[in-house]
Write an enzyme that holds these catalytic residues in place. Structure first.
Site, mmCIF file in Angstrom:
data_model
loop_
_atom_site.group_PDB
_atom_site.id
_atom_site.type_symbol
_atom_site.label_atom_id
_atom_site.label_comp_id
_atom_site.label_asym_id
_atom_site.label_seq_id
_atom_site.Cartn_x
_atom_site.Cartn_y
_atom_site.Cartn_z
ATOM 1 C CE LYS A 54 -3.734 2.502 0.584
ATOM 2 N NZ LYS A 54 -4.711 2.603 -0.516
ATOM 3 C CG LEU A 82 -3.105 7.645 -1.270
ATOM 4 C CD1 LEU A 82 -1.928 8.571 -1.579
ATOM 5 C CD2 LEU A 82 -2.778 6.238 -1.747
ATOM 6 C CG ASN A 136 -0.028 6.492 -6.083
ATOM 7 O OD1 ASN A 136 -0.491 6.937 -7.132
ATOM 8 N ND2 ASN A 136 -0.779 6.058 -5.090
ATOM 9 C CB CYS A 139 -3.594 8.410 -5.552
ATOM 10 S SG CYS A 139 -5.028 7.950 -4.551
ATOM 11 C CE LYS A 173 -0.724 1.969 -9.877
ATOM 12 N NZ LYS A 173 -1.126 1.144 -8.732
ATOM 13 N N GLY A 225 -10.503 -3.296 -11.973
ATOM 14 C CA GLY A 225 -11.100 -4.576 -12.351
ATOM 15 C C GLY A 225 -11.291 -4.718 -13.854
ATOM 16 N N GLY A 252 -7.270 -4.726 -14.420
ATOM 17 C CA GLY A 252 -8.238 -5.746 -14.815
ATOM 18 C C GLY A 252 -7.661 -7.108 -15.111
HETATM 19 C C1 LIG Z 1 -9.021 -0.736 -2.963
HETATM 20 C C2 LIG Z 1 -7.889 -0.254 -3.832
HETATM 21 C C3 LIG Z 1 -6.851 0.464 -3.255
HETATM 22 C C4 LIG Z 1 -5.803 0.930 -4.043
HETATM 23 N N1 LIG Z 1 -4.771 1.599 -3.452
HETATM 24 C C5 LIG Z 1 -3.702 1.990 -4.206
HETATM 25 C C6 LIG Z 1 -2.591 2.621 -3.604
HETATM 26 O O1 LIG Z 1 -2.512 2.818 -2.392
HETATM 27 N N2 LIG Z 1 -1.574 2.998 -4.420
HETATM 28 C C7 LIG Z 1 -1.577 2.782 -5.775
HETATM 29 O O2 LIG Z 1 -0.615 3.135 -6.455
HETATM 30 N N3 LIG Z 1 -2.612 2.151 -6.364
HETATM 31 C C8 LIG Z 1 -3.679 1.761 -5.616
HETATM 32 N N4 LIG Z 1 -4.722 1.116 -6.205
HETATM 33 C C9 LIG Z 1 -4.692 0.893 -7.676
HETATM 34 C C10 LIG Z 1 -4.170 -0.491 -8.031
HETATM 35 O O3 LIG Z 1 -2.848 -0.675 -7.588
HETATM 36 C C11 LIG Z 1 -4.253 -0.722 -9.552
HETATM 37 O O4 LIG Z 1 -3.425 0.203 -10.212
HETATM 38 C C12 LIG Z 1 -5.649 -0.558 -10.097
HETATM 39 O O5 LIG Z 1 -6.607 -1.088 -9.184
HETATM 40 C C13 LIG Z 1 -5.839 -1.235 -11.440
HETATM 41 O O6 LIG Z 1 -5.557 -2.612 -11.366
HETATM 42 P P1 LIG Z 1 -6.689 -3.728 -11.111
HETATM 43 O O7 LIG Z 1 -7.798 -3.455 -12.092
HETATM 44 O O8 LIG Z 1 -6.017 -5.034 -11.352
HETATM 45 O O9 LIG Z 1 -7.139 -3.571 -9.712
HETATM 46 C C14 LIG Z 1 -5.789 0.660 -5.440
HETATM 47 C C15 LIG Z 1 -6.833 -0.073 -6.003
HETATM 48 C C16 LIG Z 1 -7.875 -0.535 -5.222
HETATM 49 C C17 LIG Z 1 -8.975 -1.346 -5.865
#
Ligand SMILES: Cc1cc2nc3c(=O)[nH]c(=O)nc-3n(C[C@H](O)[C@H](O)[C@H](O)COP(=O)(O)O)c2cc1C
Length: 327
Positions: A54, A82, A136, A139, A173, A225, A252
């Site tokens: 995180k 965050l 990051n 965000c 990122k 997702g 996703g």
């Molecule tokens: C509940 C949640 C919390 C997230 N927290 C962070 C975070 O703290 N820092 C970050 O860079 N990305 C964060 N993300 C983004 C994910 O790392 C990822 O980039 C994004 O969800 C797309 O990938 P996915 O579709 O596989 O989840 C978060 C995503 C979710 C769903």
């Protein structure tokens, strides 16, 4: 007779992203895998290509008011904001476990400004057990958090500032919530990033129309997702076509087929995010399936797959005079 191509029964899964070397290309995404400890009962962490815990900030943050997550038709909306205990608590409570977990640890940091990013990176310099930093700058849930990642020069400046104080590989990122993702990625490349992670969540919202209210406490959140996979693939493709910087694909990814799409599009590695909520072992399930998927392409290594998308040189639609559309 032409020589027959022999493919090793166990292809090499190792990948290199700038100065970051990983034994395999399947990582877990920030914010979706806690600090590793929470998942250790399910997943053999030593097998992962990398863990991105995180995101941490200079000071503790409570995050946004509830509701902070909403399930959507094909994804998840979140506005966590965050929520984290800050860098001091991370170094004291989380890093000792992560350092010994057997997977490379890519520490995700977020500051509200360029100097804050630099201070965080400076603080982590020389701390044992960190393989790389992920910045990051994307965000969507933090005031000003997105701004740094929506301007190419700000992106360059954050990366260059961090680069100046750390010897660790630096990964930026990026947010998909921009008009031109290539311009932002170029900013990261110019700033000296070893790689870019594409993508963070896409801005979205959910509404309870009967109560005429937004469902998220913060009104707007980030969509993740399966719904965002095509957007993430498009971003990876566009950046791969125009720049040389290595790419970590995320967005996703639920199955090995999703991983392979990202590799072919140009990602050298992938991160599994939302999938881990539904299936904590999604990452190792995909890792188990990777050698067979590479073998299907007769690939002896990841290099034989990454960025091998065959793009038609010309649009394939017929010229206007031969189209029947609209008749
Ligand atoms: C509940 C949640 C919390 C997230 N927290 C962070 C975070 O703290 N820092 C970050 O860079 N990305 C964060 N993300 C983004 C994910 O790392 C990822 O980039 C994004 O969800 C797309 O990938 P996915 O579709 O596989 O989840 C978060 C995503 C979710 C769903």
């Amino acid at each position: 007779m032409p020589p027959t191509q022999t493919v090793s029964s166990s292809p090499s899964l190792a990948v290199t992203l700038g100065r970051l070397q990983l034994t395999n290309p399947i990582l877990v995404a920030s914010g979706t895998f806690g600090y590793g400890r929470e998942m250790a009962g399910f997943v053999d962490l030593r097998r992962l290509g990398g863990i991105v815990p995180k995101t941490i900030t200079p000071l503790p943050r409570q995050g946004n008011v509830p509701w902070r997550t909403i399930e959507t038709a094909a994804g998840l909306l979140n506005s966590i904001g965050l929520d984290n205990d800050g860098i001091d608590a991370f170094l004291r409570k989380q890093l000792p476990f992560l350092r010994d977990c057997g997977a490379p640890v890519i520490v995700s940091i977020a500051g509200a400004s360029q100097p804050e990013f630099v201070q965080l990176a400076d603080r982590l310099e020389g701390v044992p057990g960190i393989a790389a930093l992920e910045l990051n700058i994307s965000c969507p849930n933090v005031s000003h958090g997105v701004d740094l990642g929506t301007d190419p020069e700000m992106c360059r400046s954050v990366v260059a500032g961090v680069r100046g104080v750390t010897r660790l590989p630096v990964v930026a990122k990026l947010t998909p919530n921009v008009t031109d993702i290539v311009a932002i990625a170029r900013g990261a490349e110019d700033g000296g990033a070893d790689a870019v992670t594409l993508i963070n969540t896409c801005q979205g919202m959910a509404i309870d129309w009967r109560r005429r209210r937004p469902l998220l406490g913060n009104v707007i959140g980030g969509l993740s997702g399966p719904a965002i996979k095509p957007i993430a693939l498009r971003c990876v493709h566009q950046v791969r076509q125009r720049l040389r910087i290595p790419i970590i694909g995320v967005g996703g990814i639920m199955t090995i087929d999703d991983c392979m799409e990202f590799f072919v599009a140009g990602a050298s590695a992938v991160q599994v995010g939302t999938a881990s909520f539904a299936d904590p072992v999604a990452c190792t399930r995909m890792l188990d399936a990777l050698p067979a998927a590479l073998a299907e392409l007769h690939a002896a290594s990841m290099a034989d797959v990454i960025g091998t998308l065959a793009v038609p040189s010309r649009p394939s639609c017929p010229p206007p005079e031969t189209t029947t559309h609209g008749r």
